[in-house]
Design an enzyme around this catalytic site. Sequence first.
Site, PDB file in Angstrom:
ATOM      1  NE  ARG A  51      -2.855   0.522   3.366  1.00  0.00           N
ATOM      2  CZ  ARG A  51      -2.285   1.020   4.475  1.00  0.00           C
ATOM      3  NH1 ARG A  51      -1.835   2.248   4.504  1.00  0.00           N
ATOM      4  NH2 ARG A  51      -2.172   0.273   5.558  1.00  0.00           N
TER       5      ARG A  51
ATOM      6  CE  LYS B 245     -11.820   7.179 -18.596  1.00  0.00           C
ATOM      7  NZ  LYS B 245     -12.037   8.530 -18.065  1.00  0.00           N
TER       8      LYS B 245
HETATM    9  C1  PLP Z   1     -12.242   9.043 -16.779  1.00  0.00           C
HETATM   10  C2  PLP Z   1     -11.751  10.349 -16.307  1.00  0.00           C
HETATM   11  C3  PLP Z   1     -11.492  10.578 -14.947  1.00  0.00           C
HETATM   12  C4  PLP Z   1     -11.753   9.525 -13.875  1.00  0.00           C
HETATM   13  O1  PLP Z   1     -10.978   8.404 -14.080  1.00  0.00           O
HETATM   14  P1  PLP Z   1     -11.397   6.915 -13.620  1.00  0.00           P
HETATM   15  O2  PLP Z   1     -10.204   6.115 -13.989  1.00  0.00           O
HETATM   16  O3  PLP Z   1     -12.628   6.553 -14.346  1.00  0.00           O
HETATM   17  O4  PLP Z   1     -11.618   6.979 -12.140  1.00  0.00           O
HETATM   18  C5  PLP Z   1     -10.999  11.819 -14.578  1.00  0.00           C
HETATM   19  N1  PLP Z   1     -10.802  12.785 -15.487  1.00  0.00           N
HETATM   20  C6  PLP Z   1     -11.056  12.604 -16.798  1.00  0.00           C
HETATM   21  C7  PLP Z   1     -10.818  13.721 -17.752  1.00  0.00           C
HETATM   22  C8  PLP Z   1     -11.546  11.385 -17.257  1.00  0.00           C
HETATM   23  O5  PLP Z   1     -11.814  11.214 -18.553  1.00  0.00           O
END
Ligand code: PLP
Length: 384
Positions: A37, A187
Site C-alpha cells: 500500500r 483511458k
Molecule cells: C475518466 C476520467 C477521470 C476519472 O478516471 P477513472 O479512472 O474513471 O476513475 C478523470 N478525469 C477525466 C478527464 C476522465 O476522462
Amino acid sequence: MRGKDIVPPIHRSAVFQFESLRHLIDAVEQNDFVYSRWANPTVRTSEEILMNLEGAEDALAFSSGMAAVTTFLLYSLKKGDRFLVLRDVYGATFEFVRDLLPKWGIEPSWVGVDETEKLTDRMTHNCKLVYIESPTNPILRILPVKEIAAEAHRRGALLVVDNTFATPINQLPISMGADLVIHSASKFLGGHNDLIGGFVAGSRSLIEGIARMRKLLGGVMDPHTAFLCWRGMKTLKLRILEQNRNAEKIAEYLNSRSEVKKVCYPGLRSHPDFLLAANQMSGYGCMVSFELRAGMRGVQKFMESLRTIKIAPSLGGCDSLITHPASTSHAGLSKAERKLAGIGDSLLRLSTGVEDSESLIRDLAGGLKCIQNISKRGSRSKTP
Ligand SMILES: *Cc1c(COP(=O)(O)O)cnc(C)c1O
C-alpha cells in the site's frame, strides 16, 4: 550468465521480508519497498514511465483516476480554503467538488471556459489552487495553460491540469507552468480498455506530500494493473499518433455532412480555440464530438446502426467508442448545468481507435444514411 528481463516482473508480494529488524527499520526510514500500500516495485515502474512522459520530477499511481483526483484534492485543501475549478471538468470530479468538498468546509468557485481571462480577479486571498482540464469533456474547448499558470502563480496558487484527454503525447502541461498533472490511466495511458487506474505527476516535494495521503487513504494501483499500464504506455506514442490522424479525418468528414449540425474538434479551423490548440498542443487529440440535426430518435437510430464503432461510455482505447454524454457521463448534471456546458441532447462523443480510417468513415456514413429522412424532417421544422 542468465539473461535479464526486458519487461518488469509483476511483484505480487503484499509485504516484503528482511534479514533482520535492522534491515526492516532501514527500509522503512528510506521509504523502500516494505508494504505494497506504501510502495511496490511494479507500481514504481509504471510511475517512472509516466513521470518521464510528462517531464515531471516524480509521479504516483492510483487505483483509479478518481482516486488520484480525490486524494490530491483532500491533500492540498483544508477547511476554509477556496479554489477555482473549471465548470466543465469530468463529471465525477464535478460531483465530488460540488457535493462532498463543501461538507468539509472547502468551497469551490466555478469558472467557465470563456471566463479564464480575468482569473486573478476571481481569486480571493485564500485561493489555494486552480483546477482545469484541456481539452474539456465533451465539447473539447481549449484553455490557455501558460497564461492560467502565470495568473495562478501571481496569487501564490497551484495550477493542476487533468491531462487525460490530451495525453503527454499531445500536450505537456508541466512545460507550460502547471504544478501538477492528473490522469485517468483507464483511458489513453492503459489504452486497451482493460484496466482502471490513475496518476499524478509533478515536483518531488508535492508528490511526497500526496504519497503520504495515498498511504492513508489507500487508493493505490494494483501491481497487475501497473504492469498492464506500463505495457500500454510503451506504445502510447504510436497509438496516439494514429488515433490523432483518424480523429482529424473523421472530423473533416463529419464537417462535410448535412446531417451533422456541428463538429467539435480543435484541429478544425472553425473551432473557437483552433489557434490556441495549434499553439499549445503538438496534436489535436483523438476525441471528436458532434451534434446531429436529428433529435433523440435519430441519435438512437444512428448509434444502433454502427458496426465498427462500439457504443460504450469511455475513451482512449484501441477500439473506437461512441457515447451520448447527456444520458451517461453528464446525467448527474441538471439540464440547466448541461446547457451551460454546451451538452445538447443530440451531442455524441467519439473516441477514435486504431482501426482503418476508411472503415470508420464507412461506418459513420452508414449511420448517417439511416437518419437522412429524420434529419431532413428535423431541419425543416424546429418542433418535434
Ligand atoms: C475518466 C476520467 C477521470 C476519472 O478516471 P477513472 O479512472 O474513471 O476513475 C478523470 N478525469 C477525466 C478527464 C476522465 O476522462
